[in-house]
Every structure is written in C-alpha cells, then in structure tokens.
Design a protein around this motif. Structure first.
Motif, PDB file in Angstrom:
ATOM      1  N   PHE A 261       6.021  -1.624 -12.255  1.00  8.41           N
ATOM      2  CA  PHE A 261       4.583  -1.382 -12.201  1.00  8.41           C
ATOM      3  C   PHE A 261       4.244  -0.307 -11.168  1.00  8.41           C
ATOM      4  N   LYS A 262       4.900  -0.355 -10.024  1.00 12.61           N
ATOM      5  CA  LYS A 262       4.644   0.644  -8.986  1.00 12.61           C
ATOM      6  C   LYS A 262       5.038   2.039  -9.462  1.00 12.61           C
ATOM      7  N   ARG A 267       2.061   4.878  -9.381  1.00  7.23           N
ATOM      8  CA  ARG A 267       2.373   6.292  -9.154  1.00  7.23           C
ATOM      9  C   ARG A 267       1.334   7.179  -9.827  1.00  7.23           C
ATOM     10  N   HIS A 268       0.962   6.843 -11.073  1.00  8.53           N
ATOM     11  CA  HIS A 268      -0.050   7.621 -11.786  1.00  8.53           C
ATOM     12  C   HIS A 268      -1.392   7.578 -11.048  1.00  8.53           C
ATOM     13  N   LEU A 269      -1.796   6.406 -10.598  1.00  7.29           N
ATOM     14  CA  LEU A 269      -3.078   6.283  -9.906  1.00  7.29           C
ATOM     15  C   LEU A 269      -3.085   7.062  -8.594  1.00  7.29           C
ATOM     16  N   TRP A 270      -1.977   7.014  -7.865  1.00  9.70           N
ATOM     17  CA  TRP A 270      -1.906   7.700  -6.574  1.00  9.70           C
ATOM     18  C   TRP A 270      -1.988   9.217  -6.747  1.00  9.70           C
ATOM     19  N   TYR A 271      -1.152   9.766  -7.610  1.00 10.95           N
ATOM     20  CA  TYR A 271      -1.086  11.224  -7.726  1.00 10.95           C
ATOM     21  C   TYR A 271      -2.251  11.803  -8.542  1.00 10.95           C
ATOM     22  N   THR A 272      -2.876  10.992  -9.378  1.00 12.01           N
ATOM     23  CA  THR A 272      -4.000  11.484 -10.169  1.00 12.01           C
ATOM     24  C   THR A 272      -5.325  11.357  -9.436  1.00 12.01           C
ATOM     25  N   PHE A 273      -5.502  10.262  -8.697  1.00  7.48           N
ATOM     26  CA  PHE A 273      -6.817   9.977  -8.132  1.00  7.48           C
ATOM     27  C   PHE A 273      -6.863   9.912  -6.605  1.00  7.48           C
ATOM     28  N   CYS A 274      -5.858   9.331  -5.985  1.00  5.72           N
ATOM     29  CA  CYS A 274      -6.014   8.917  -4.588  1.00  5.72           C
ATOM     30  C   CYS A 274      -5.311   9.783  -3.553  1.00  5.72           C
ATOM     31  N   GLN A 302       3.689   5.351  -0.569  1.00  3.99           N
ATOM     32  CA  GLN A 302       4.966   5.068   0.079  1.00  3.99           C
ATOM     33  C   GLN A 302       5.011   3.655   0.650  1.00  3.99           C
ATOM     34  N   GLN A 303       3.873   3.145   1.114  1.00  5.83           N
ATOM     35  CA  GLN A 303       3.834   1.808   1.699  1.00  5.83           C
ATOM     36  C   GLN A 303       4.135   0.712   0.678  1.00  5.83           C
ATOM     37  N   LEU A 304       3.977   1.020  -0.601  1.00  5.32           N
ATOM     38  CA  LEU A 304       4.281   0.037  -1.634  1.00  5.32           C
ATOM     39  C   LEU A 304       5.776  -0.232  -1.734  1.00  5.32           C
ATOM     40  N   PHE A 305       6.600   0.609  -1.118  1.00  7.64           N
ATOM     41  CA  PHE A 305       8.046   0.459  -1.204  1.00  7.64           C
ATOM     42  C   PHE A 305       8.655   0.016   0.126  1.00  7.64           C
ATOM     43  N   SER A 307       8.881  -3.354   3.044  1.00  8.89           N
ATOM     44  CA  SER A 307       9.076  -4.810   2.937  1.00  8.89           C
ATOM     45  C   SER A 307       7.770  -5.534   2.642  1.00  8.89           C
ATOM     46  N   LYS A 308       6.643  -4.919   2.963  1.00  6.76           N
ATOM     47  CA  LYS A 308       5.334  -5.536   2.712  1.00  6.76           C
ATOM     48  C   LYS A 308       4.689  -5.000   1.430  1.00  6.76           C
ATOM     49  N   GLY A 309       5.460  -4.233   0.641  1.00  4.51           N
ATOM     50  CA  GLY A 309       4.891  -3.565  -0.516  1.00  4.51           C
ATOM     51  C   GLY A 309       4.277  -4.502  -1.541  1.00  4.51           C
ATOM     52  N   ASP A 310       4.966  -5.586  -1.885  1.00  6.16           N
ATOM     53  CA  ASP A 310       4.430  -6.515  -2.878  1.00  6.16           C
ATOM     54  C   ASP A 310       3.170  -7.202  -2.370  1.00  6.16           C
ATOM     55  N   ASP A 311       3.155  -7.510  -1.078  1.00  7.38           N
ATOM     56  CA  ASP A 311       1.960  -8.136  -0.494  1.00  7.38           C
ATOM     57  C   ASP A 311       0.777  -7.182  -0.561  1.00  7.38           C
ATOM     58  N   ILE A 312       1.016  -5.913  -0.249  1.00  4.98           N
ATOM     59  CA  ILE A 312      -0.051  -4.904  -0.340  1.00  4.98           C
ATOM     60  C   ILE A 312      -0.534  -4.769  -1.779  1.00  4.98           C
ATOM     61  N   LEU A 313       0.407  -4.768  -2.731  1.00  2.00           N
ATOM     62  CA  LEU A 313       0.042  -4.621  -4.129  1.00  2.00           C
ATOM     63  C   LEU A 313      -0.809  -5.788  -4.603  1.00  2.00           C
ATOM     64  N   GLU A 314      -0.460  -6.996  -4.193  1.00  2.00           N
ATOM     65  CA  GLU A 314      -1.263  -8.160  -4.580  1.00  2.00           C
ATOM     66  C   GLU A 314      -2.659  -8.089  -3.965  1.00  2.00           C
ATOM     67  N   LYS A 315      -2.748  -7.628  -2.734  1.00  4.39           N
ATOM     68  CA  LYS A 315      -4.058  -7.480  -2.104  1.00  4.39           C
ATOM     69  C   LYS A 315      -4.888  -6.398  -2.806  1.00  4.39           C
ATOM     70  N   PHE A 316      -4.201  -5.335  -3.261  1.00  4.08           N
ATOM     71  CA  PHE A 316      -4.898  -4.292  -4.014  1.00  4.08           C
ATOM     72  C   PHE A 316      -5.463  -4.849  -5.313  1.00  4.08           C
ATOM     73  N   LEU A 317      -4.663  -5.620  -6.020  1.00 10.32           N
ATOM     74  CA  LEU A 317      -5.132  -6.199  -7.274  1.00 10.32           C
ATOM     75  C   LEU A 317      -6.303  -7.138  -7.037  1.00 10.32           C
ATOM     76  N   ASP A 318      -6.252  -7.862  -5.942  1.00  7.11           N
ATOM     77  CA  ASP A 318      -7.402  -8.721  -5.599  1.00  7.11           C
ATOM     78  C   ASP A 318      -8.636  -7.880  -5.282  1.00  7.11           C
ATOM     79  N   PHE A 319      -8.422  -6.732  -4.623  1.00  7.87           N
ATOM     80  CA  PHE A 319      -9.522  -5.844  -4.263  1.00  7.87           C
ATOM     81  C   PHE A 319     -10.237  -5.285  -5.483  1.00  7.87           C
TER      82      PHE A 319
END
Length: 325
Positions: A261-262, A267-274, A302-305, A307-319
C-alpha cells in the motif's frame, strides 16, 4: 503542467451505437478508472449491436511516451549493401501496419494508443498528421508518399509514389489520464480532430478486498472513498481522484500488506499532491497527535518506512476518516 481538458474538447455523451462513426476517439478519465477496459467494453458492445464477430475486429496497440518518435510509430528506414549497391528499405511500424490491414479488409481495424498525451503528437505523426481530418470516415486530404514507402506499401519497386488516405474502417482510439503531467502541450487544433469519451470513476465497482496494516485490516473501498474525499477537499480537483481500479486486485488469495500500500498508493499521493506542499496547508500527509491536544502533525513519505511507519499510516487513515474493519 498537468493536462486539463479545455473548452475545445468535444465532450460527448457515450452512445455505443455511434462508435462506428467516431473514427478518432480519446477515452479520458482519472488515474485508475480503467481506460483500456472501457475501450474493450466499447468494442464488445459495438460488436453486439452491429452484429460484428469479435474476431472481425483487428486491433493494434502502442504506447506513447516522451521518447516516442515518427520512426517508432509510422516507419523507419534500414540501409544495407547488396552486390556493391546501397539499398534503403522502408520498415513499416504500427501506424502503417494498421493502415495496410484496414486497406485489405472491410471490417474494423482499431489502432489503440495508450497515453497519447505523453507524446509529441505532431512530430510522431509527421506528414500524416493531416490525415486525421476526416469526412465520412475518410481522410479529407490524402498525403503523397515518397518512393520507399510506396514500395513498402505496394510491394512493387517500379512504383515511384502513391497517395495515402485513411479508409472508413480505420479507427484510432487513444487513452488519456487526466491530472497527469503532460510532457508536451496538446494544442487545441489537435484536440478538435478527436471525439472525447469521458470514463467516470465509480468506486461502487471497486473490489472490496482487505489490506493489512499494522495489526488491523482495512477495506480498499473504505480507503478509496476516504482518499478521494481528502484529495477533493485539499485540491478541489475532480480530475485527480483515484479510480476504482487504481489497485486492481485479481488475486483473491493475496493479502495486500502495508508495504504494498505504501509503495503504490502512498507513493502516488506523496509525489502527486504532498511533496511540493510540505509545510503548507495544502499538505494532507498528516495525523492527529493526542499529545498536542489533537493538533495535526505532518509526516513525510520516508517516515512511512521507519519502525513507526505502520503506526503513522494508521493514524493517517484515521485522520482522513477511514476506520479498520
């Protein structure tokens, strides 16, 4: 600059019965809305309604990109020596191959160009650019060829020149993904030579498979809906929404992991929008941090990769309003 559909574009309501009259059509839509599947569907329905057998459609395929040239698309010349003489041989490429096929039969021949917006179209078509002006399906202005091409088309070395006109059964259909960076400007004169067929996205048609992130599972349908909501909210751009086939999971036995998914979606969202909006209000790579009274915290791809990457991703999805199953 991202490609935008202009007022000169012929936006027409899809009517399969009319496809036999739309000799040059561009199917356009958001990333992941399955443009090639839309072409396949149009051909299938056209055949059903016009009683044309599937095997009677002859298809040719090519893809445009910034390095595509006339020599890749129309023809190239090969020089070799025979009996101390230099011989120049014309080698037909996909455009001329499709043209010759159409001239030899009455049933439809369709040249399908994927990503037409990524090529320098006038240079790729060369002298045959004017053939795209058609009346009743045939080229309005035939083009005179040189000797080498005339020989290649007719198989007779005595022929010095010949004239080319696209026949009524020769179709050129292309795909164009909206919101993508266009390597070359597509001028209005070229756009007016085509019919335009919008392929709408429909997330209700998305396959509802699971994606494993951290210790939770998320449904692709829920993620897609939330992602499109945040794209529209931050960019006010419908043309950059993700289509239901952005992830086309056709392997029921395969469980999508967070790394998949990352590497595809995030990757698409980061390089296209953010990426270029990091540090501004337009960046939606964020999550809410309870330690700072619910304030949002930016993160990078880069932070998604870490040790805390999955936690950040879950928080993003919640956001963005997507909850686990």
């Amino acid at each position: 600059m991202a490609l935008h559909i202009t007022a000169d574009t012929k936006s027409v309501k899809p009517t399969i019965m009319e496809y036999k009259d739309k000799h040059q059509t561009i199917f356009y839509g958001s990333p992941g809305c399955a443009l090639e599947k839309a072409i396949d569907k149009a051909i299938r329905e056209w055949g059903e309604q016009e009683k044309i057998a599937e095997e009677d459609f002859q298809l040719f395929h090519t893809t445009f990109h910034p390095a595509t040239t006339y020599n890749h698309f129309v023809r190239t010349e090969k020089t070799y020596t025979r009996n101390n003489s230099t011989i120049v041989e014309c080698v037909s490429k996909v455009f001329m191959q499709a043209y010759k096929a159409a001239c030899s039969k009455d049933t439809p021949v369709i040249l399908i160009i994927k990503d037409i917006h990524r090529g320098d179209v006038p240079k790729i078509f060369g002298e045959f650019y004017s053939l795209l002006d058609r009346v009743d399906g045939e080229s309005e202005h035939p083009v005179e060829t040189d000797h080498n091409l005339a020989v290649a088309l007719n198989g007779d070395s005595r022929i010095s020149k010949t004239w080319i006109s696209l026949p009524n059964n020769f179709y050129i259909w292309a795909t164009m993904t909206t919101g993508e960076e266009a390597a070359f400007a597509m001028d209005h004169a070229f756009q007016r030579k085509w019919y335009w067929e919008y392929v709408p996205l429909n997330i209700e048609n998305s396959r509802n498979f699971d994606i494993e992130i951290g210790h939770n599972f998320y449904r692709w349908y829920d993620i897609l809906k939330a992602i499109n909501d945040v794209i529209l909210r931050y960019t006010h751009s419908e043309e950059q929404l993700l289509g239901e086939f952005f992830i086309d999971d056709d392997k029921n036995f395969y469980i999508w992991k967070s790394s998949d998914f990352k590497n595809l979606v995030m990757r698409h969202l980061w390089y296209t929008f953010c990426k270029d909006n990091y540090g501004t209000d337009k960046n939606f790579f964020r999550y809410q941090d309870s330690q700072f009274k619910g304030a949002t915290v930016e993160f990078t791809f880069q932070q998604l990769f870490t040790s805390k990457g999955d936690d950040i991703l879950e928080k993003f999805l919640d956001f963005i309003g997507c909850s686990p199953v």
